[in-house]
Write a protein that holds these residues in place. Structure first.
Motif, PDB file in Angstrom:
ATOM      1  N   ILE A  93     -11.598  -0.750  -2.408  1.00  0.00           N
ATOM      2  CA  ILE A  93     -10.365  -1.139  -1.710  1.00  0.00           C
ATOM      3  C   ILE A  93      -9.227  -1.320  -2.715  1.00  0.00           C
ATOM      4  O   ILE A  93      -8.105  -0.845  -2.507  1.00  0.00           O
ATOM      5  CB  ILE A  93     -10.603  -2.440  -0.905  1.00  0.00           C
ATOM      6  CG1 ILE A  93     -11.566  -2.191   0.248  1.00  0.00           C
ATOM      7  CG2 ILE A  93      -9.274  -2.994  -0.381  1.00  0.00           C
ATOM      8  CD1 ILE A  93     -12.015  -3.450   0.965  1.00  0.00           C
ATOM      9  N   ARG A  96      -8.164   2.271  -4.027  1.00  0.00           N
ATOM     10  CA  ARG A  96      -7.758   3.356  -3.134  1.00  0.00           C
ATOM     11  C   ARG A  96      -6.809   2.946  -2.013  1.00  0.00           C
ATOM     12  O   ARG A  96      -6.486   3.775  -1.151  1.00  0.00           O
ATOM     13  CB  ARG A  96      -9.018   3.999  -2.539  1.00  0.00           C
ATOM     14  CG  ARG A  96      -9.892   4.671  -3.597  1.00  0.00           C
ATOM     15  CD  ARG A  96     -11.320   4.884  -3.124  1.00  0.00           C
ATOM     16  NE  ARG A  96     -11.401   5.615  -1.883  1.00  0.00           N
ATOM     17  CZ  ARG A  96     -12.542   5.773  -1.196  1.00  0.00           C
ATOM     18  NH1 ARG A  96     -13.668   5.246  -1.663  1.00  0.00           N
ATOM     19  NH2 ARG A  96     -12.550   6.434  -0.065  1.00  0.00           N
ATOM     20  N   CYS A  97      -6.356   1.704  -2.022  1.00  0.00           N
ATOM     21  CA  CYS A  97      -5.455   1.249  -0.962  1.00  0.00           C
ATOM     22  C   CYS A  97      -4.098   0.879  -1.559  1.00  0.00           C
ATOM     23  O   CYS A  97      -3.929  -0.239  -2.079  1.00  0.00           O
ATOM     24  CB  CYS A  97      -6.059   0.044  -0.227  1.00  0.00           C
ATOM     25  SG  CYS A  97      -7.599   0.409   0.637  1.00  0.00           S
ATOM     26  N   ASN A  99      -1.341  -0.015  -0.294  1.00  0.00           N
ATOM     27  CA  ASN A  99      -0.604  -1.099   0.354  1.00  0.00           C
ATOM     28  C   ASN A  99      -1.262  -2.462   0.173  1.00  0.00           C
ATOM     29  O   ASN A  99      -0.840  -3.444   0.782  1.00  0.00           O
ATOM     30  CB  ASN A  99      -0.432  -0.806   1.849  1.00  0.00           C
ATOM     31  CG  ASN A  99       0.582   0.290   2.100  1.00  0.00           C
ATOM     32  OD1 ASN A  99       1.760   0.124   1.822  1.00  0.00           O
ATOM     33  ND2 ASN A  99       0.106   1.428   2.599  1.00  0.00           N
ATOM     34  N   ARG A 243       3.466  -4.990   4.819  1.00  0.00           N
ATOM     35  CA  ARG A 243       2.620  -3.793   4.898  1.00  0.00           C
ATOM     36  C   ARG A 243       1.241  -4.113   5.462  1.00  0.00           C
ATOM     37  O   ARG A 243       0.269  -3.424   5.184  1.00  0.00           O
ATOM     38  CB  ARG A 243       2.472  -3.152   3.503  1.00  0.00           C
ATOM     39  CG  ARG A 243       3.776  -2.852   2.791  1.00  0.00           C
ATOM     40  CD  ARG A 243       4.615  -1.842   3.556  1.00  0.00           C
ATOM     41  NE  ARG A 243       3.928  -0.558   3.650  1.00  0.00           N
ATOM     42  CZ  ARG A 243       4.315   0.429   4.455  1.00  0.00           C
ATOM     43  NH1 ARG A 243       5.364   0.254   5.243  1.00  0.00           N
ATOM     44  NH2 ARG A 243       3.665   1.571   4.473  1.00  0.00           N
ATOM     45  N   ALA A 246      -0.477  -1.255   7.688  1.00  0.00           N
ATOM     46  CA  ALA A 246      -0.868  -0.112   6.858  1.00  0.00           C
ATOM     47  C   ALA A 246      -2.052  -0.469   5.965  1.00  0.00           C
ATOM     48  O   ALA A 246      -2.975   0.335   5.793  1.00  0.00           O
ATOM     49  CB  ALA A 246       0.328   0.343   6.012  1.00  0.00           C
ATOM     50  N   ALA A 247      -2.033  -1.681   5.402  1.00  0.00           N
ATOM     51  CA  ALA A 247      -3.140  -2.117   4.541  1.00  0.00           C
ATOM     52  C   ALA A 247      -4.436  -2.202   5.333  1.00  0.00           C
ATOM     53  O   ALA A 247      -5.500  -1.794   4.844  1.00  0.00           O
ATOM     54  CB  ALA A 247      -2.803  -3.467   3.914  1.00  0.00           C
ATOM     55  N   ASP A 249      -5.291  -0.492   8.005  1.00  0.00           N
ATOM     56  CA  ASP A 249      -5.762   0.883   8.276  1.00  0.00           C
ATOM     57  C   ASP A 249      -6.425   1.478   7.035  1.00  0.00           C
ATOM     58  O   ASP A 249      -7.472   2.139   7.137  1.00  0.00           O
ATOM     59  CB  ASP A 249      -4.590   1.766   8.712  1.00  0.00           C
ATOM     60  CG  ASP A 249      -4.079   1.400  10.096  1.00  0.00           C
ATOM     61  OD1 ASP A 249      -4.828   0.750  10.850  1.00  0.00           O
ATOM     62  OD2 ASP A 249      -2.923   1.759  10.413  1.00  0.00           O
ATOM     63  N   GLU A 250      -5.825   1.256   5.859  1.00  0.00           N
ATOM     64  CA  GLU A 250      -6.397   1.781   4.621  1.00  0.00           C
ATOM     65  C   GLU A 250      -7.748   1.139   4.314  1.00  0.00           C
ATOM     66  O   GLU A 250      -8.702   1.833   3.936  1.00  0.00           O
ATOM     67  CB  GLU A 250      -5.432   1.526   3.463  1.00  0.00           C
ATOM     68  CG  GLU A 250      -4.157   2.365   3.533  1.00  0.00           C
ATOM     69  CD  GLU A 250      -3.114   1.938   2.510  1.00  0.00           C
ATOM     70  OE1 GLU A 250      -2.064   2.594   2.427  1.00  0.00           O
ATOM     71  OE2 GLU A 250      -3.356   0.946   1.792  1.00  0.00           O
ATOM     72  N   ALA A 253     -10.392   2.572   6.663  1.00  0.00           N
ATOM     73  CA  ALA A 253     -10.772   3.949   6.298  1.00  0.00           C
ATOM     74  C   ALA A 253     -11.666   3.961   5.063  1.00  0.00           C
ATOM     75  O   ALA A 253     -12.687   4.669   5.030  1.00  0.00           O
ATOM     76  CB  ALA A 253      -9.511   4.780   6.061  1.00  0.00           C
ATOM     77  N   VAL A 254     -11.309   3.189   4.046  1.00  0.00           N
ATOM     78  CA  VAL A 254     -12.102   3.154   2.810  1.00  0.00           C
ATOM     79  C   VAL A 254     -13.497   2.594   3.081  1.00  0.00           C
ATOM     80  O   VAL A 254     -14.506   3.158   2.616  1.00  0.00           O
ATOM     81  CB  VAL A 254     -11.374   2.310   1.731  1.00  0.00           C
ATOM     82  CG1 VAL A 254     -12.316   2.017   0.558  1.00  0.00           C
ATOM     83  CG2 VAL A 254     -10.138   3.039   1.236  1.00  0.00           C
TER      84      VAL A 254
END
Length: 415
Positions: A93, A96-97, A99, A243, A246-247, A249-250, A253-254
């Protein structure tokens, strides 16, 4: 019924109550207890809701908490048996994130699948404290705003990477072990492992009523070394300002990639923010409030039966009076309204006394638990009064109808 008749009915009811004070008080005792309990329970639930809400919101509006199931509310067997989150998940996290501002892995010492009792304690000389809230974390935990230091400093990345035996403790742990002495620099035993106290954390501004600050935090890898069977990780994620969505969602996904979740499968983890946890908690308190109000209503039911019983006795005692009123022109509706007014005044007074009783419960709770922001909510006060008046109306109908149906000739002959 006009205003004059209503006023006259209330005066007559008050005179009847004054002439039988003890009987009237015992009659409405159940109403007093029931109403007082509703208001008292309502104030405590409101205060508890406020306290827990503050705690959950203290995570911050830009903070996400990730665990294998929701931290607030009931979890299913499937959720409890999910594989734990890992340190590598937290690092993924962070890497790769874009935000995400900071990531704090938090390792719990317990094994969720173990059936053996798990007792954790900290000891200094002859003093010890059991059932401490122990965890392993990194310097990002304090950087993300989860800890504020009272004295000393927080854990560093160097101490974590070198598995150093250092510890930071909560304010109440310091009081229990050191009795006013300086804790920083002292060596303590944490479940048999020696560690040096390098800092004392301030009690969280938002904490549960009566809750002690029993936090004992070790460097993440030191914790792993001391408790090799510890597997359960929580990940605290601080998003960049503005954010949050957006954070989240990231992070989702990760973690789905890291945990190999199938495209059509649901998440094998739970992401919560403070507002979601507040909503989940309020679902629980709403159910508790309903159950408590239902149980409190038993007192109102008992009180209502007492009111009905005493009103039936009153009808018998005042049979001749009813006959006289009918003989001089009183209608059935007048008799019904007279006795209903008396029942409502009786239970209404009981409701007002119950409100005072509930308010005293609220004050006593606040005195015992200063951090519990109890207050009598408007809904509880209104509900208490409405229900007490409703009890008078409901349980006064039968006696009032019985009085209205009396034959005036037979009533006048009654001795």
């Amino acid at each position: 019924m006009n205003w004059t008749q209503l006023t006259a009915g209330i005066k007559l009811a008050m005179e009847t109550i004054r002439s039988h004070k003890t009987r009237a008080f015992l009659t409405v005792l159940g109403v007093i207890i029931g109403t007082g309990t509703i208001i008292g329970v309502g104030s405590i639930i409101t205060g508890f809701d406020g306290a827990i809400t503050n705690i959950l919101r203290s995570f911050g509006t830009d903070t996400l908490v990730v665990f294998k199931f929701k931290l607030v509310g009931n979890s299913t067997p499937e959720e409890r048996h999910r594989k734990p989150l890992t340190y590598q998940n937290a690092m993924a996290i962070a890497e790769r994130c874009p935000n995400v501002k900071a990531v704090s892995p938090y390792l719990f010492p317990w094994d969720m699948n173990s059936r053996a009792p798990q007792i954790y304690r900290i000891k200094y000389k002859g003093n010890d404290m059991y059932q401490i809230e122990m965890g392993g974390t990194e310097d990002s935990y304090a950087a993300g705003g989860q800890a504020e230091m009272k004295s000393g400093r927080f854990l560093t990345d160097l101490e974590n990477r070198h598995h150093m035996p250092v510890v930071v403790i909560g304010e109440d742990v310091e009081k229990a072990l050191f009795s006013g002495q300086a804790a920083v620099g002292k060596e303590v035993e944490v479940n048999g492992h020696v560690a040096e106290v390098i800092g004392v954390m301030k009690r969280p501004a938002a904490s549960m009523p009566g809750q002690e600050d029993k936090r004992v935090l070790l460097p993440y890898f030191t914790m792993q070394k001391m408790f090799p069977n510890a597997k359960e990780n929580m990940i605290i994620v601080a998003a960049k300002p503005g954010r949050m969505a957006a954070a989240e969602d990231e992070v989702r996904a990760v973690l789905r990639q890291e945990r190999r979740d199938a495209y059509s499968a649901q998440d094998s983890f739970a992401i919560s923010n403070s507002e979601q946890m507040v909503q989940d908690f309020r679902k629980i308190t709403a159910m508790v409030a309903i159950v408590m109000v239902a149980l409190s209503s038993i007192g109102l039911l008992v009180g209502g039966i007492g009111v009905m019983n005493i009103m039936l006795v009153s009808v018998t005692e005042r049979t001749r009076e009813i006959g006289v009123r009918k003989a001089i022109g009183a209608r059935r509706a007048d008799i019904v309204l007279q006795f209903l007014t008396e029942a409502v005044v009786l239970t209404g007074l009981g409701g007002l006394i119950g409100m005072m009783f509930g308010w005293l419960i609220s004050l006593a709770s606040r005195a015992i638990f200063p951090t519990l922001p109890t207050s009598v909510p408007l809904w509880a006060a209104a509900l208490g009064v409405i229900v007490s008046v409703g009890v008078g109306l409901f349980f006064g109908i039968w006696p009032a109808n019985k009085a209205a149906r009396l034959d005036p000739v037979e009533a006048l002959r009654y001795e």
